[in-house]
Every structure is written in structure tokens, then in C-alpha cells.
Design an enzyme around this catalytic site. Structure first.
Site, short mmCIF file in Angstrom:
data_model
loop_
_atom_site.label_atom_id
_atom_site.label_comp_id
_atom_site.label_asym_id
_atom_site.label_seq_id
_atom_site.Cartn_x
_atom_site.Cartn_y
_atom_site.Cartn_z
N THR A 502 1.05 -1.13 -0.03
CA THR A 502 -0.05 -0.02 0.02
C THR A 502 0.93 1.22 0.10
O THR A 502 0.69 2.08 0.98
CB THR A 502 -1.01 -0.16 1.18
OG1 THR A 502 -1.60 -1.39 1.12
CG2 THR A 502 -1.99 0.89 1.17
N HIS A 503 1.53 1.24 -0.96
CA HIS A 503 2.69 2.27 -1.14
C HIS A 503 2.51 3.07 -2.39
O HIS A 503 3.32 3.10 -3.45
CB HIS A 503 4.11 1.80 -1.34
CG HIS A 503 4.46 1.16 0.15
ND1 HIS A 503 5.58 0.53 0.16
CD2 HIS A 503 3.92 0.73 1.30
CE1 HIS A 503 5.63 -0.06 1.57
NE2 HIS A 503 4.61 0.18 2.24
#
Lengths: 573, 247
Positions: A502-503
Site C-alpha cells: 500500500t505504497h
């Protein structure tokens, strides 16, 4: 007609790490801050039953409800973007604390190289090293300028760690607030192997506390118990730094912070080039409410920050055909698949135990810490072995060639359940002219507003980097004595169905030049003086590290910028 | 040695942990959930008595028809069969687990984006169908039965294990011609649901007696591993979430 409330000094859209940090800093200075959070309230007591892999990791209990809002995705402009109907590649946070609740806590500083990536790449390798479509640019700030804010965020969290031994790392003004976490046998094996290979391993900087800690705001937290439930879970001890147990209570204590949950912001209101407040919906009643404010700060996740600007007709939308405009520009991600799995026939590991940022890492292949003259990529990635707690539904690797089900699968997956270790690269992600965010022309959210659309795929840069990192990872595992090693041979296209990280980054990037960036280095919009946007959306590219350390630093920087603006007005740079 | 270790590990209980750490930080009581975990004068020397084996009220159907249940039980047993290591999907209650899951949010895709328009997409764009998981099971199980009757002249659950494997493999490899759904998509859903049923907390109806965890020495829900994290592998007696309710 929306009901209009009394004016606040500052209104925040989203109360996670960035919103919480800004709230704590500004309320301490006496400003009246309203935080609008579209999800529900969260507190440590919620996690009484948190060791539930099915509920939290597979049914996504803490994440945004996709039935109400998702994103659309396409690999390139020639195909139709379609909605991400189920979770896969990344997990969107929701509720008080946002993604800061369910993170692992791996808290890095980016490299000095990152902030001046274009200048330094050209300086060392020449202009031709940068492919024509690759839109890297300097960030308008240097590592040294950002260092005090990194230090501040690390002290708020109590980051546990030790000095990065690589000379390419930036200088620290102070040591880590708490010592590194405990070393498991697997971590010691990695350490020995990496040193044998003349590499520079160090313990991963961790927001899971190695010991009890009291931060400068007077917040005390207990030490991590290595229970093995961090990422996708909330911490039942408050040992993992998250906004709910650090900055939010500090803001609340001042009496100047009002949090309104279930408040979904639909538009930023503005007259000319001045923001006047926000329009939101109380999702418990459906009522439309206007919250006027002197200063508006967008503190939600990357996608919603960009979406709100575009829907509110603020800033100049990015046009991929000409490369002009800025809102939605330089969307980037993370190259996570360059890794290797080692199977050990005669060694068992307690890998069910762990912590989100229990790990060991090295930067010998990150940034420009190594020579790229003969490599088909720039930048690189950190390589690490983490022990985050291997939970049984999601961790059933078997040596390549083993069937995926049936007798042999069962036998092999049971045999290796505690006999495998992964070493992997966290590859940086460079922006390209044709990777961007805009509004989807077809799909809508529960309010009838357009979804954000991602146009993104992996490039040669990413393919070459992933294989490079996988090979280096396999070398380390070999040195560690693995009997069998499977490693990535080919990256393939970007696939939204498999979890990577989740970057997500970019879309409201910072810079020194208003024509190529959306915000200045205090995260103030070039086009709207009283509108600040802060988060990973400000990244001009993504480095070979987890982003939250840099997000936290930028939030402290932003809080300072808001305070400056309040005193001087106009652009604060 | 092994036995001695085992006993030692069992003392790493929540209660022991609470006593040892005391839950204060620099003299300040740490709030939050911890306070609520302190036992309230119960006799916690007694471990949780196992539920009576013959009276598992959870083992009844919320969604499946009896036929669907039988097919699911047979198919999941082939995916995760009983062997020398221990029980398979059937004895672990996996078909009950799937039945119960289909009856709730997951079966209705309640938290998935299910708005139209629907277009077929690239594989990398993920599932784009309009069918919900309960529809996929309804259709998939029926097609599994039809295919078994066509190929093997028997219902799926009446075929031999090897024959069942062949049927499942044909689904896995998209060798079955279906118009309504992807055979491999259904198979993958069945496979992942099987592993969920084998390894999720027993509160959901699978992983009966925590036997799924025991086969791989997974300790389930433990409050702390701080005392073992630096040590070599140790077996720890598993605990389910129900054990937390005692506190």
C-alpha cells in the site's frame, strides 16, 4: 442547501497520520482545528479479538468499503479502465487513524539521492541515462532540510533502530529514540550471511517499540510483544505507533481539536484562488454540511487527495499528451516482487512470532549506492528479511513444481510451514509520463462522484530492477544455507489482483517550480495559498523504502508551513 | 527435552504474561485494552474445557442444500485430504465453514464494488463479473455435478478419489466448457475457501479442534512471544480466540 457551520481556523480532510500530526502541532499553538474523518472512531479496545486472520487479513475488516468507493485501473491509455472490485494489490485505510492503524511500522528515511534524483543522476551518468518518458525530477527540498522533521516524527513514534552503516545514507542529528528490536535466529542468519558477502546489514527501523517509551508530547506506550499481528491489524497493546495512540490524543487534550467521524468530504469550496471551506455529508443522516475555514488541509490517502482536487476544479490537471499540468502527475508505486524464497530441510523457525517491523535490511543496492553504469535501470531497492508473523491462511509456499492442492500440496505445505524464509527487495518506482491519476469517465462512488482512475504498468526500468533484486536476494539465501531457492525470473505486467504494497505515491507532487509541481516544499498549493495537501501524494517518485517515515516528516514540515502562512500570508517559500 | 520445552512454553499464557509485565510504563498505567484483559478473579488454572464433541451446534446449514454440501465436502477433501499428518477438510469442518461464509457478507460480496457497467477486462484488472460468490457456488457446484455425470456417469461425491481429482483438475485448467462462469475461477475460489476453512480460527466453523493449526505447529492466538522470539523453534500449544473470552 447545505447547513453552514461556524468558521474554523483549519479544517482537515481525513484524520490519519498526516491529519493527526498537523492537528497536534497546530492545536498546541492555539488554533481551532476541525478534523473530518469519513470512517468510524477507532480505539485500542477494538482489538480485543484482533488475532483473527480471516476477519482482518482476508475479509479486510479495517479497510475502506469498496462497495461505496474504489478506484479504476488500466495498464495503458489504449484499454478501458475497470473498477478494482475486490482488494488485491493495495489496501485502503479507513476510519480514525487511517492506514496508520494497519501498517507494519517500518519507518525509514529516504536517501539524500532521492531528493535530488534528477540532478544527481545526470551529474554522474549523463542525460542519456534517463529514458525519454521517465519524468523524474528533484523534490525542491534536500535531505538535510527535511532531516529535523524526520527526527521529530521518529521521536513521536519512538522508532527502534540502529544507525544505517551504509555511507550513502543521510546523516542523523540524533540517535534512534529506542534500541533495535530483538534478533530472531533467522535475522541472525541473514546478518551473518550478508556480512560474509561484504554487505551492510542493519536492524529495520521499527514503530513497534523495542521497549516502553515516553515521547516528547508526554505519551507513554508499552513495548511490543512480538504477537505476529501487525499488518492488516490494529495493535492491542498500543505498542505499534499509530495516530490514535500518539498524535490524536495530544491534539484532543488541548481542547482545540474537534473530530467528526462519518463525515465524507465531497468538495473543497473556493472563491477565485482562495479556499473557503469544504462541503461534506454526515453519512449517518445524509445531511450536507458546509464547514468554512481559513485554511484547508487535505490529509487523506493519495487517491482521495488527488480526487478531491480534480472534483473541486482546483489546480491544473495533468495532461499526459503534453506533459503539462500537475494534478495527477507522476503516479508511482513500488516494485515488490523482486524476491526469493528459501526452503530449509533441517531447520525450523518460529516464524509465527514476529512484529510488523521486525527485520534486517541493507541498502547496498538502494538509491545510487552502487554503480549503475552498466545496468538497465536507475535507483534500486532495500533488501530485507522480515519476521512479521506468518499466519497460516496466507502463508503456504511450496517449492516450485509442487501441485497447488491435493495430497502432495498438503504434505509439502505442512513440512515447510515453519521451514522457509523470504528475502526480498523493496524496489523504488520511477514515474513515467504516461503513468498518472485522473477522474474515471464511467464509474461512480456511492454519492455519484467519479472514481479516481489509475493508468500504470511496469516498465523496463521495473523489470530489470526486479530481476536484479531477486538475484541478490537469492545470493543471500544461498549464503544462509537454504536447500532450495525459488526466485523471481520475470516481473510480468502490473497486476492489481495480488497484494504488493500500500505504497501508492504521487499526483500532488512537491517541487521548486510551480510549472512542474503542485505544491511547494511546505506542501502549500502553488495556486491556492490557503490550501495545503500532504502525504505520499507529494512524492515526485517512490524510493526503495516504505513511505511512512517520509510522510510523517512532510506532515511536520507542513504544520510549520501552515503556521508560517497564518502569520505572513501568501506563499511561504 | 522436547517434553520439558513444551511444558515451559505453555506457561507463556496470557495470564503469566500479564503478571510478568505488569502493564505500566515509567510508572504510568497504560490504558486501552490491557486493563480489560486482567482476569477478574476467575479460576484460571483450569484450561478451557473442550466443547462436547457430540454436540456441535454450529454444524448445521445456513445456505447450502444437502446436495451442495455433500459435493463441497467431497471436493474440499480432495483439495486438502486426510493423511498421516492428520485430518482433511471434511473432518476439519471446511464445508460447514464455506456454508456459513456464503450465508453472510462474503457470500453477498457486500464490501466489493458491484456497480455496473460490467465489461470483460484483462486478467490483471481482476474479477469483473456480476455474479456474487453464492451465485458462483450455486452454478459451479451444479456444473461440477453435471460434468461428473457426463464424464464419470456418477455424481461427484460417488466417484473415486482419483476420478474426483481429474474432474477438479479439468476445472482448474479450464478444460470444461462453461458459458456462465470461468471453471478455473470457481476452482480457485473453492481452493482459497478450503484453506481459509482449514486455518481460520475455529469460531468460524472450520479448523475443528484447532487440528489445522496443530498439523503445522501454528500456536493460534497467543498474547506474546517476547520470551521466545530470540530462541530456536519451539512447539507451543495452540489457543483459539475463545480462550480470550475467559478473561
Amino acid at each position: 442547501m447545505a447547513r453552514k457551520l461556524p468558521k474554523a481556523d483549519v479544517v482537515l480532510v481525513g484524520v490519519g497520520w498526516t491529519g493527526g500530526i498537523i492537528a497536534s502541532e497546530l492545536t498546541k499553538k492555539g488554533l481551532k482545528v476541525v478534523g473530518l474523518e469519513r470512517g468510524k472512531e477507532r480505539k485500542t479496545e477494538d482489538y480485543f479479538m484482533v488475532h483473527d486472520e480471516l476477519r482482518y487479513a482476508l475479509r479486510y475488516d479495517l479497510f475502506q468499503d469498496l462497495s461505496k468507493e474504489t478506484i479504476t485501473f488500466r495498464g495503458n491509455e489504449r484499454i478501458r479502465a475497470l473498477p478494482m472490485r475486490q482488494y488485491g494489490s493495495f489496501l485502503l485505510g479507513d476510519g480514525l487513524g487511517g492506514s496508520g492503524v494497519h501498517w507494519n511500522g517500518q519507518t525509514y528515511r529516504f536517501l539524500p539521492y532521492d531528493f535530488e534524483i534528477r540532478s544527481k543522476t545526470i551529474e554522474k551518468y549523463g542525460q542519456n541515462k534517463i529514458p525519454a518518458e521517465m519524468s523524474i525530477q528533484d523534490w525542491g527540498i534536500t535531505y538535510d532540510q527535511l532531516e529535523p522533521y524526520y527526527d521529530k516524527f521518529e521521536k513521536t513514534c519512538g522508532i527502534s533502530g540502529e544507525e544505517n552503516p551504509h555511507p550513502g545514507a543521510g546523516k542523523r542529528s540524533d540517535k534512534f529514540p529506542t534500541p533495535p528490536m530483538k534478533k530472531s535466529p533467522a535475522i541472525k542468519m541473514f546478518e551473518t550471511a550478508a556480512k560474509n558477502l561484504k554487505l551492510n546489514p542493519y536492524m529495520m527501523p521499527s514503530a513497534n517499540l523495542s521497549e516502553s517509551y515516553k515521547n516528547p508530547d508526554g505519551i507513554s506506550r508499552a513495548a511490543c510483544q512480538y504477537c505476529g499481528y501487525c499488518e492488516r491489524f490494529g495493535c492491542e497493546y498500543g505498542a505499534k505507533a499509530d495516530p490514535v495512540v500518539t498524535v490524536i490524543p495530544v491534539a484532543k487534550k488541548t481542547g482545540n481539536f474537534e473530530i467528526r467521524t462519518h463525515s465524507h468530504v465531497r468538495r473543497i469550496l473556493h472563491t477565485g484562488n482562495k479556499a473557503t471551506g469544504v462541503l461534506y455529508v454526515d453519512t449517518t443522516t445524509g445531511e450536507e454540511i458546509e464547514q468554512p475555514a481559513d485554511i484547508v488541509v487535505l490529509t487523506s490517502y493519495v487517491f482521495n487527495n488527488v480526487r478531491l482536487l480534480l472534483m473541486s476544479d482546483l489546480g491544473r490537471p495533468y495532461d499526459p499528451a503534453t506533459g503539462t499540468g500537475v494534478i495527477g502527475k507522476n503516479y508511482a508505486y513500488q516494485v515488490m516482487k523482486g524476491n526469493a524464497v528459501g526452503f530449509f530441510n533441517d531447520k525450523e523457525f518460529s516464524t509465527f512470532a514476529g512484529a510488523g517491523s521486525l527485520g534486517i535490511v541493507l541498502d547496498d543496492y538502494n538509491g545510487d549506492n552502487f554503480d549503475h553504469s552498466n545496468l538497465g535501470f536507475i535507483h534500486g531497492g532495500s533488501i530485507s528479511l522480515t519476521q512479521t508473523g506468518l499466519r497460516p491462511i496466507q502463508n503456504n509456499p511450496v517449492p516450485k513444481g509442487t501441485p497447488a492442492w491435493g495430497k502432495e500440496f498438503k504434505q509439502q505445505s505442512l513440512k515447510y510451514a515453519n521451514r522457509f524464509l523470504s528475502v526480498g527487495g523493496q524496489g523504488s518506482s520511477m514515474p513515467f509520463k504516461h503513468h498518472y491519476l485522473d477522474l474515471d469517465p464511467t464509474y461512480k462512488d456511492a454519492f455519484g462522484d467519479p472514481l479516481i482512475r489509475i493508468t500504470f504498468d511496469f516498465e523496463d526500468q521495473d523489470r530489470n530492477l526486479a530481476v536484479f533484486l531477486a538475484e541478490k536476494s537469492a545470493q543471500i539465501l544461498k549464503e544462509m544455507g537454504a536447500n532450495h531457492i525459488d526466485s523471481l525470473k520475470e516481473l510480468g505486467p502490473y497486476d492489481i489482483t495480488t497484494y504488493q504494497s500500500t505504497h501508492n505515491t504521487g499526483g500532488v507532487i512537491m517541487g521548486a517550480d510551480p510549472s512542474t509541481s503542485a505544491v511547494n516544499n511546505y506542501l502549500q498549493m502553488w495556486d491556492v495559498d490557503n490550501l495545503f495537501v500532504v502525504g505520499a501524494a507529494n512524492f515526485a517518485h517512490n524510493s526503495g523504502y516504505n513511505p511512512t517515515g517520509t510522510v510523517g516528516a512532510l506532515a511536520y514540515r507542513c504544520a510549520e508551513g501552515i503556521d508560517k502562512y497564518r502569520q505572513t500570508g501568501g506563499q511561504v517559500v | 527435552m522436547a517434553e520439558e520445552n513444551k511444558e515451559k512454553q505453555e506457561t507463556l499464557s496470557r495470564r503469566r504474561f500479564l503478571r510478568n509485565t505488569g502493564f505500566t510504563v515509567g510508572g504510568l498505567a497504560v490504558g486501552g485494552i490491557l486493563g480489560s484483559l486482567v482476569p477478574r478473579g476467575k479460576d484460571d488454572n483450569k484450561n478451557n474445557p473442550p466443547a462436547p464433541q457430540d454436540q456441535d451446534f454450529n454444524q448445521a446449514l445456513m445456505y447450502f442444500t444437502p446436495e451442495q454440501f455433500r459435493i463441497t465436502e467431497a471436493a474440499t477433501e480432495r483439495i486438502f485430504p486426510e493423511d498421516d499428518n492428520g485430518p482433511g477438510a471434511k473432518a476439519l469442518g471446511v464445508a460447514y465453514f464455506i456454508d456459513h461464509q456464503l450465508a453472510g457478507d462474503w457470500g453477498f460480496n457486500a464490501r466489493d464494488y458491484m456497480q455496473s457497467p460490467f465489461f470483460p477486462g484483462e486478467k490483471v484488472q481482476g474479477y469483473q463479473g456480476r455474479l456474487k460468490r453464492r451465485d458462483i457456488f450455486d452454478i459451479g457446484l451444479r456444473e461440477l455435478q453435471n460434468y461428473s455425470n457426463t464424464v464419470g456417469k456418477k455424481n461427484f461425491e460417488e466417484l473415486s478419489g482419483d476420478e474426483q481429482d481429474k474432474i477438479l483438475k479439468d476445472f482448474e485448467e479450464d478444460k470444461v466448457n462453461l458459458t456462465t462462469l470461468s471453471p478455473s475461477g470457481f476452482f480457485q475460489l473453492l481452493r482459497s475457501a478450503t484453506l481459509e476453512g482449514v486455518y481460520s480460527d475455529p469460531l468460524y466453523g472450520g479448523n475443528k479442534n484447532m487440528d489445522g493449526w496443530k498439523m503445522r505447529n501454528y500456536p493460534g492466538s497467543q498474547m506474546a512471544y517476547a520470551e521466545i522470539i530470540e530462541k530456536d523453534f519451539q512447539k507451543i500449544k495452540p489457543q483459539s480466540l475463545q480462550s480470550h473470552m475467559k478473561h
